[in-house]
Scaffold this motif. Structure first.
Motif, PDB file in Angstrom:
ATOM      1  N   VAL A 284       0.853  -1.180   0.000  1.00 22.01           N
ATOM      2  CA  VAL A 284       0.000   0.000   0.000  1.00 22.01           C
ATOM      3  C   VAL A 284       0.892   1.234   0.000  1.00 22.01           C
ATOM      4  O   VAL A 284       1.835   1.335   0.791  1.00 22.01           O
ATOM      5  N   SER A 285       0.594   2.174  -0.932  1.00 19.85           N
ATOM      6  CA  SER A 285       1.271   3.470  -0.940  1.00 19.85           C
ATOM      7  C   SER A 285       0.170   4.524  -0.880  1.00 19.85           C
ATOM      8  O   SER A 285      -0.572   4.713  -1.846  1.00 19.85           O
ATOM      9  N   ALA A 286       0.068   5.203   0.286  1.00 23.99           N
ATOM     10  CA  ALA A 286      -1.108   6.031   0.536  1.00 23.99           C
ATOM     11  C   ALA A 286      -0.743   7.334   1.230  1.00 23.99           C
ATOM     12  O   ALA A 286       0.271   7.437   1.919  1.00 23.99           O
ATOM     13  N   ASN A 287      -1.613   8.331   1.008  1.00 24.24           N
ATOM     14  CA  ASN A 287      -1.522   9.609   1.718  1.00 24.24           C
ATOM     15  C   ASN A 287      -0.177  10.296   1.519  1.00 24.24           C
ATOM     16  O   ASN A 287       0.358  10.932   2.431  1.00 24.24           O
ATOM     17  N   ASN A 288       0.342  10.179   0.301  1.00 29.70           N
ATOM     18  CA  ASN A 288       1.592  10.869  -0.031  1.00 29.70           C
ATOM     19  C   ASN A 288       1.268  12.181  -0.760  1.00 29.70           C
ATOM     20  O   ASN A 288       0.292  12.266  -1.508  1.00 29.70           O
ATOM     21  N   THR A 289       2.077  13.199  -0.504  1.00 30.20           N
ATOM     22  CA  THR A 289       1.809  14.496  -1.141  1.00 30.20           C
ATOM     23  C   THR A 289       2.064  14.449  -2.642  1.00 30.20           C
ATOM     24  O   THR A 289       1.488  15.229  -3.403  1.00 30.20           O
ATOM     25  N   GLY A 290       2.928  13.553  -3.061  1.00 29.05           N
ATOM     26  CA  GLY A 290       3.196  13.362  -4.479  1.00 29.05           C
ATOM     27  C   GLY A 290       2.426  12.163  -5.001  1.00 29.05           C
ATOM     28  O   GLY A 290       1.192  12.140  -4.959  1.00 29.05           O
ATOM     29  N   ASN A 291       3.158  11.162  -5.446  1.00 29.61           N
ATOM     30  CA  ASN A 291       2.535  10.041  -6.133  1.00 29.61           C
ATOM     31  C   ASN A 291       2.764   8.733  -5.386  1.00 29.61           C
ATOM     32  O   ASN A 291       3.782   8.554  -4.704  1.00 29.61           O
ATOM     33  N   GLY A 292       1.813   7.822  -5.569  1.00 28.91           N
ATOM     34  CA  GLY A 292       1.984   6.523  -4.930  1.00 28.91           C
ATOM     35  C   GLY A 292       3.194   5.797  -5.466  1.00 28.91           C
ATOM     36  O   GLY A 292       4.031   5.288  -4.699  1.00 28.91           O
ATOM     37  N   ILE A 293       3.311   5.708  -6.782  1.00 33.66           N
ATOM     38  CA  ILE A 293       4.498   5.184  -7.465  1.00 33.66           C
ATOM     39  C   ILE A 293       4.868   6.175  -8.550  1.00 33.66           C
ATOM     40  O   ILE A 293       4.047   6.521  -9.401  1.00 33.66           O
ATOM     41  N   GLU A 294       6.089   6.632  -8.540  1.00 32.61           N
ATOM     42  CA  GLU A 294       6.582   7.596  -9.521  1.00 32.61           C
ATOM     43  C   GLU A 294       7.698   6.963 -10.346  1.00 32.61           C
ATOM     44  O   GLU A 294       8.734   6.565  -9.817  1.00 32.61           O
ATOM     45  N   ILE A 295       7.456   6.844 -11.681  1.00 35.58           N
ATOM     46  CA  ILE A 295       8.483   6.410 -12.627  1.00 35.58           C
ATOM     47  C   ILE A 295       9.040   7.694 -13.229  1.00 35.58           C
ATOM     48  O   ILE A 295       8.437   8.274 -14.136  1.00 35.58           O
ATOM     49  N   HIS A 296      10.180   8.142 -12.714  1.00 33.42           N
ATOM     50  CA  HIS A 296      10.639   9.498 -12.997  1.00 33.42           C
ATOM     51  C   HIS A 296      11.451   9.584 -14.296  1.00 33.42           C
ATOM     52  O   HIS A 296      11.584   8.622 -15.043  1.00 33.42           O
ATOM     53  N   ASN A 297      11.997  10.773 -14.540  1.00 28.26           N
ATOM     54  CA  ASN A 297      12.509  11.128 -15.854  1.00 28.26           C
ATOM     55  C   ASN A 297      13.627  10.231 -16.368  1.00 28.26           C
ATOM     56  O   ASN A 297      13.724   9.987 -17.564  1.00 28.26           O
ATOM     57  N   SER A 298      14.484   9.732 -15.497  1.00 26.00           N
ATOM     58  CA  SER A 298      15.600   8.905 -15.947  1.00 26.00           C
ATOM     59  C   SER A 298      15.312   7.414 -15.828  1.00 26.00           C
ATOM     60  O   SER A 298      16.193   6.589 -16.070  1.00 26.00           O
TER      61      SER A 298
END
Length: 624
Positions: free
Chosen positions: A131-145
C-alpha cells in the motif's frame, strides 16, 4: 541473521542454479533500521521487517527481498514506512530474470513525497501486497531517468495521493503487469505523460496488462494515458472517476507517437456524471496516431457521455475501432464519434431495441446494427437500416487530371443504408472511365469525361441533408450517376446554397448547376458513382439511318447497285450515246452517223462492264 541455501536464477542444465549463503536479516532484531539492514545485506538476501512504524527514506540498491508484516494502517500488526519530506522507498536495483526479481511485499508506505520512486534503469521488479497512501506526491513515480523493464504489481493499493501510478514525460516502462489492487481516491489513478521533444512516445509505455484493478473516485481521471501502446485492460472497474466537465473515467489523449492496440474488456465504467466514461483520442496537433481500439464486454452506465472518440477540434483518430457486446445504457449520450472514421458498434445493448431511439443517443459515424435486445447481449436483431450521423462537417477532396474534386457534407447529416451495409463511408475516389457505361439520349453517342465514387460502391446510401460535389473543369457537360444502371441528372438546382437545396430535394434525389465558373456542381442526397460526360449525334450515312453500316456485305451490295446499276443492270446505248451526240429523239439518221453510234454504243457497254467488275472487287475487299 541466518544464512541459507536459496533457489535463485533460472539457468543451467536443470533450469535453475543454487545461490549459496543467502541471508535473512530481521529488523529490528538483527539491524535496528531497515536501511541499515539493506546496507548490511548481500544480493539475494531477504530482509524481514517486524510490525511497527519506521520513519525512513529507503534506498534499495541491490537485488533483495524486502518483506513486512502487513500493509494495514495499524502499526501493531503491519509494517509502516513514513518518508516525511522525502521519498518512502527509492528502488535502484534490478533482478536477474523474471524468476529472480527485486521484491517488495507486505508493507505500507505513507506520508511521504512519493511513496515508491524509480529514477534509473531497473528491470525485473515486483511489488506484492503493498500500500502506498496519503503521499503528497505520487503513490508510485516512474521518474525522468527511469527505464523500467518488466514491472509486476500484485494486489497493490495506491490511494489518497496526487497520482496513484505516474510515468513522467521521459520515464519509460516496457512490460507492466498489474493484477488486482486499487488505484482509488487520487486526483488521477494511472497517469502517463508524453514527451513533446520526441515522436516515439509509443515506446515510453508499452506491453501493458492490467487485470482486476479498481480506479474509483479519482477526481480528475481514473486512467489517463498520454502514451500507451499495446495495452490491455481487463476486468477493471472505474466508478465515479473523472466527474469534472472535461474529465473522464478511462481514456487516452495520446501525443507525439504512432500507437497501436488499446483494448478495454469485461470492465465496468460507471458514473462519470459530468464528463465521459471512456474517451479515446490521438492528438493530431501532437502528431499522434492510434490504430486499433477494442471495447468489448463492458458495462458502461450512468455517464454524461458513455464513449467518446476524438474531440471537436481533433478528428484524426483513433482508427480501426470496434465496440462490441457491451451494455451501454442510462447515459445522456451513448456514443459520440468526432473522427472521420466509422465506428463499428454492432452487437451492443443500448437500453432499448428501437432503432430510432438508439440513433438518437449517437453522433458521428456510428454503425450500430445489429444490436442486442438484452443487457447480456444473448440475442441480436437486425434493423431495417443502418444509420450514421456526422457531428462535424466533412470536406474531402480527390485529385484528378482535370483538377480537384470536392465533396462537402454538412454537420449533423444522417447517412442511411440497408441492414447489410457495414457502415463504412468511403470519400471520394477516382473510378476509371473505361469501367463505366453511360446511356446517352436516343441517336447519340456518349463520351465519359470523369467518374468519381462516393459512399459505398453500389450500396444505396441516402442523406437527410444535401452534399455538394464540385467537378472541376466540367462546366456545360452532362452528369449522371450509376448504381445498377445509369441515371442522368436532369433537375437544375434552384440555388447553390445548403438551405435552398435541402428544401428542394428529398432523400435519394439530386440536382445540378452546369456552370459555376469552369466547374459543374451537383447537390445530392444520395451517394454512389457520379459521371460527367458529353454526347453527340451518331453519324448517319447518306440514304437514311436505316441503311446498314458501310462495311457490311449488305451495304456493299447496295453501294454497288447504286454506283453501277448492279451487276445485271442493262444499259441503253441510245441513252448513253445521246449524251454525246444530242438529245434523245433527235432525228440524226444518216448511215454514217448510225454506224458511229453503233460502234460507240458497243464500246461504252464494254467499258461499263469492265468498270463494274473492278468496282465489285474493290467493294468486296472493303477498300473505299
Amino acid at each position: 541473521m541466518k544464512r541459507l541455501l536459496s533457489v535463485g536464477t533460472v539457468a543451467g542444465l536443470f533450469g535453475f542454479v543454487l545461490t549459496a549463503n543467502a541471508a535473512i536479516i530481521n529488523v529490528p532484531a538483527d539491524q535496528s533500521t531497515i536501511q541499515a539492514a539493506i546496507t548490511a545485506s548481500a544480493p539475494g538476501d531477504t530482509i524481514t521487517v517486524a510490525a511497527g512504524t519506521y520513519t525512513e527514506n529507503l534506498i534499495i540498491d541491490k537485488k533483495l527481498t524486502l518483506q513486512g508484516a502487513g500493509n494495514g494502517s495499524d502499526p501493531l500488526s503491519s509494517t509502516i514506512i513514513q518518508g516525511g519530506s522525502g521519498t518512502g522507498i527509492t528502488i535502484d536495483a534490478s533482478g536477474s530474470s523474471s524468476l529472480d526479481r527485486v521484491v517488495v511485499k507486505n508493507l505500507r508506505v505513507q506520508n511521504s513525497t512519493d511513496g515508491v520512486y524509480i529514477n534509473s534503469p531497473v528491470s525485473y521488479l515486483k511489488l506484492d501486497n503493498v500500500v502506498s497512501a496519503n503521499n503528497t506526491g505520487n503513490g508510485i513515480e516512474i521518474h525522468n531517468s527511469a527505464v523500467l523493464t518488466d514491472l509486476v504489481l500484485t494486489n497493490v493499493a495506491l490511494t489518497n495521493n496526487s497520482v496513484g501510478f505516474r510515468v513522467s514525460t521521459t520515464g519509460s516502462v516496457n512490460g507492466l503487469t498489474i493484477s488486482g489492487g486499487s488505484f482509488d481516491n487520487n486526483a488521477y489513478g494511472l497517469y502517463t505523460a508524453a514527451n513533446i521533444a520526441i515522436t516515439t512516445n509509443q515506446t515510453g509505455f508499452t506491453n501493458i496488462s492490467v487485470t482486476g484493478t479498481t480506479f474509483n473516485n479519482n477526481t480528475s481521471r481514473g486512467v489517463y494515458l498520454e502514451k500507451a501502446d499495446h495495452a490491455i485492460f481487463s476486468g477493471i472497474t472505474v466508478d465515479h472517476s473523472g466527474t469534472g466537465a472535461s474529465d473522464y473515467g478511462f481514456g487516452t489523449s495520446l501525443g507525439f507517437g504512432a500507437y497501436q492496440t488499446i483494448a478495454l474488456e469485461n470492465s465496468t465504467i460507471n458514473n462519470s456524471t459530468n464528463g465521459a466514461g471512456i474517451s479515446m483520442k490521438a492528438n493530431a496537433a501532437s502528431s499522434a496516431t492510434l490504430a486499433g481500439v477494442s471495447l468489448t464486454g463492458n458495462v458502461i452506465t450512468g455517464n454524461q457521455t458513455a464513449i467518446r472518440f476524438g474531440q471537436a477540434a481533433n478528428t484524426s483518430g483513433p482508427t480501426g475501432v470496434v465496440v462490441s457486446h457491451n451494455n451501454i445504457n442510462d447515459n445522456a449520450v451513448n456514443l459520440n464519434n468526432f473522427t472521420t472514421s466509422d465506428v463499428n458498434a454492432a452487437n451492443n445493448y443500448w437500453g432499448t431495441v428501437d432503432s430510432t431511439s438508439i440513433a438518437a443517443t449517437h453522433s458521428g459515424l456510428v454503425s450500430f446494427s445489429p444490436w442486442c435486445t438484452s443487457s447480456n447481449c444473448s440475442v441480436s436483431t437486425t434493423g431495417s437500416e443502418v444509420t450514421s450521423s456526422l457531428s462535424t462537417p466533412v470536406s474531402e477532396t480527390v485529385t484528378t487530371d482535370a483538377g480537384t474534386v470536392e465533396v462537402d457534407i454538412p454537420q449533423n447529416t444522417v447517412v442511411s443504408g440497408p441492414s447489410d451495409w457495414d457502415g463504412v463511408l468511403d470519400l471520394p475516389q477516382v473510378v476509371s472511365i473505361s469501367t463505366v457505361t453511360v446511356t446517352p439520349d436516343a441517336g447519340n453517342t456518349a463520351s465519359v469525361s470523369m467518374a468519381i465514387e462516393v459512399g459505398a460502391g453500389d450500396v444505396a446510401l441516402t442523406l437527410d441533408k444535401a452534399a455538394r460535389l464540385v467537378f472541376p473543369g466540367q462546366a456545360g457537360k452532362l452528369v449522371g450517376w450509376i448504381r445498377g444502371g445509369f441515371s442522368p441528372i436532369v433537375e437544375s438546382c434552384n440555388a447553390d446554397d445548403q438551405t435552398t437545396v435541402d428544401g428542394q430535394l428529398n432523400p435519394g434525389e439530386d440536382c445540378k448547376i452546369s456552370d459555376v465558373g469552369a466547374d459543374l456542381v451537383v447537390w445530392t442526397k444520395h451517394f454512389t458513382t457520379f459521371v460527367t460526360y458529353t454526347q453527340a449525334p451518331t453519324p448517319v450515312v447518306s440514304g437514311g439511318s436505316s441503311q446498314p453500316p458501310s462495311s457490311s456485305p449488305a451495304r456493299r451490295a447496295a453501294n454497288l447497285a447504286s454506283i453501277g446499276g448492279g451487276a445485271s443492270a442493262s444499259v441503253n446505248p441510245g441513252q448513253v450515246l445521246g449524251a454525246f451526240v444530242g438529245p434523245e429523239g433527235t432525228n440524226i439518221d444518216s448511215p454514217q452517223v448510225i454506224a458511229v453510234k453503233t460502234q460507240l454504243a458497243s464500246l461504252i457497254k464494254q467499258l461499263i462492264s469492265m468498270l463494274q467488275a473492278q468496282l465489285a472487287n474493290v467493294i468486296a475487299a472493303g477498300v473505299y
